[in-house]
Design a protein around this motif. Structure first.
Motif, short mmCIF file in Angstrom:
data_model
loop_
_atom_site.label_atom_id
_atom_site.label_comp_id
_atom_site.label_asym_id
_atom_site.label_seq_id
_atom_site.Cartn_x
_atom_site.Cartn_y
_atom_site.Cartn_z
N LYS A 13 0.84 -1.21 0.00
CA LYS A 13 0.00 0.00 0.00
C LYS A 13 0.87 1.26 0.00
O LYS A 13 0.64 2.21 -0.77
N LYS A 14 1.90 1.27 0.84
CA LYS A 14 2.78 2.44 0.93
C LYS A 14 3.55 2.66 -0.37
O LYS A 14 3.77 3.81 -0.79
N VAL A 46 2.58 1.81 -3.47
CA VAL A 46 1.65 2.35 -4.47
C VAL A 46 1.37 3.83 -4.18
O VAL A 46 1.31 4.65 -5.11
N GLU A 47 1.24 4.18 -2.92
CA GLU A 47 1.03 5.58 -2.55
C GLU A 47 2.21 6.45 -2.95
O GLU A 47 2.04 7.60 -3.38
N GLU A 63 1.85 7.13 -6.59
CA GLU A 63 0.79 8.11 -6.84
C GLU A 63 1.27 9.52 -6.53
O GLU A 63 0.80 10.49 -7.14
N ILE A 100 -4.00 3.26 -11.96
CA ILE A 100 -3.70 1.94 -11.38
C ILE A 100 -4.57 0.87 -12.03
O ILE A 100 -5.80 1.00 -12.08
N TYR A 130 -9.09 -4.49 -2.82
CA TYR A 130 -8.15 -3.44 -3.20
C TYR A 130 -8.69 -2.02 -3.00
O TYR A 130 -8.11 -1.07 -3.50
N ILE A 150 -6.41 0.74 -1.83
CA ILE A 150 -5.51 1.32 -2.83
C ILE A 150 -6.30 2.09 -3.87
O ILE A 150 -5.97 3.22 -4.22
#
Length: 214
Positions: A57-58, A60-61, A64, A72, A125, A128
């Motif tokens: 999660k971190k 992907v953040e 972003e 995504i 998901y 996310i």
């Protein structure tokens, strides 16, 4: 307005693929049709729970945060899927309703997937946020479409325990199937059990022979 603003920013295309014991996250940072950077990172699954790893999660953040234009996508592996080379709206709607399927027509192909699999994926998901869900058939199509000729061809793509196959006849898609190989193994085991039961039934024929001799 957004189209005008996008000329000043890069676009980050993020693809998530989930394997049996890992998550694969690939990204492509593009600006003015030029690739600025690309990378793929693998995250191991800690256990069999449905919870996504915090590190995933971190990461992907962090992707972003590189640009306000981040998209995504997720490759749907679960659930039985198939494809046909037809976009007949009536036939597609009838099949979708009767089998509880989601359908998508793209480039004269109609892709089908169980609605339940998509709902479960979105729920898992949601922390996310997934903008696009794509089928393994799209990967297969983009990879092999330029190799098609007016002959019969079979293309198979295997990723972990999933197999995607497409049969082309005279250059046109005749049959497509995506499934978990465990489903195939299960069917083979059931067939084997039926054969054993059949053989046990045949053993009773010896009793009939004894009756005839008497």
């Amino acid at each position: 307005m957004l189209k005008w603003l996008s000329t000043f920013y890069s676009r980050n295309f993020v693809g998530i693929q989930e394997g049996k014991d890992y998550f694969s996250v690939s990204h492509l940072l593009v600006k003015n049709k030029k690739i600025k950077s690309s990378a793929t990172k693998i995250f191991k699954k800690v256990d069999d729970t449905e919870v996504l790893p915090v590190v995933l999660k971190k990461y992907v953040e962090s992707l972003e945060a590189k640009t306000p234009f981040c998209y995504i996508s997720y490759m749907l592996q679960s659930g039985l899927q198939d494809a046909v080379m037809n976009c007949d709206e009536d036939k597609i709607n009838n099949k979708s309703k009767s089998l509880d399927l989601e359908s998508l027509c793209i480039k004269n192909w109609t892709l089908f997937s169980h609605r339940t699999s998509i709902i479960e994926m979105k729920e898992r998901y949601k922390v996310i946020g997934v903008d696009y869900i794509f089928s393994p058939f799209l990967v297969l199509r983009e990879e092999f479409f330029n190799k098609l000729t007016k002959t019969n061809r079979l293309f198979v793509m295997i990723i972990d325990e999933y197999v995607t196959l497409a049969i082309f006849k005279d250059g046109y898609l005749s049959f497509g199937l995506h499934t978990n190989t465990k489903n195939i193994e299960k069917e083979e085991e059931e067939d084997a059990e039926e054969d054993i039961i059949g053989l046990n039934d045949l053993s009773d024929l010896s009793d009939l022979e004894d009756l005839e001799m008497n």
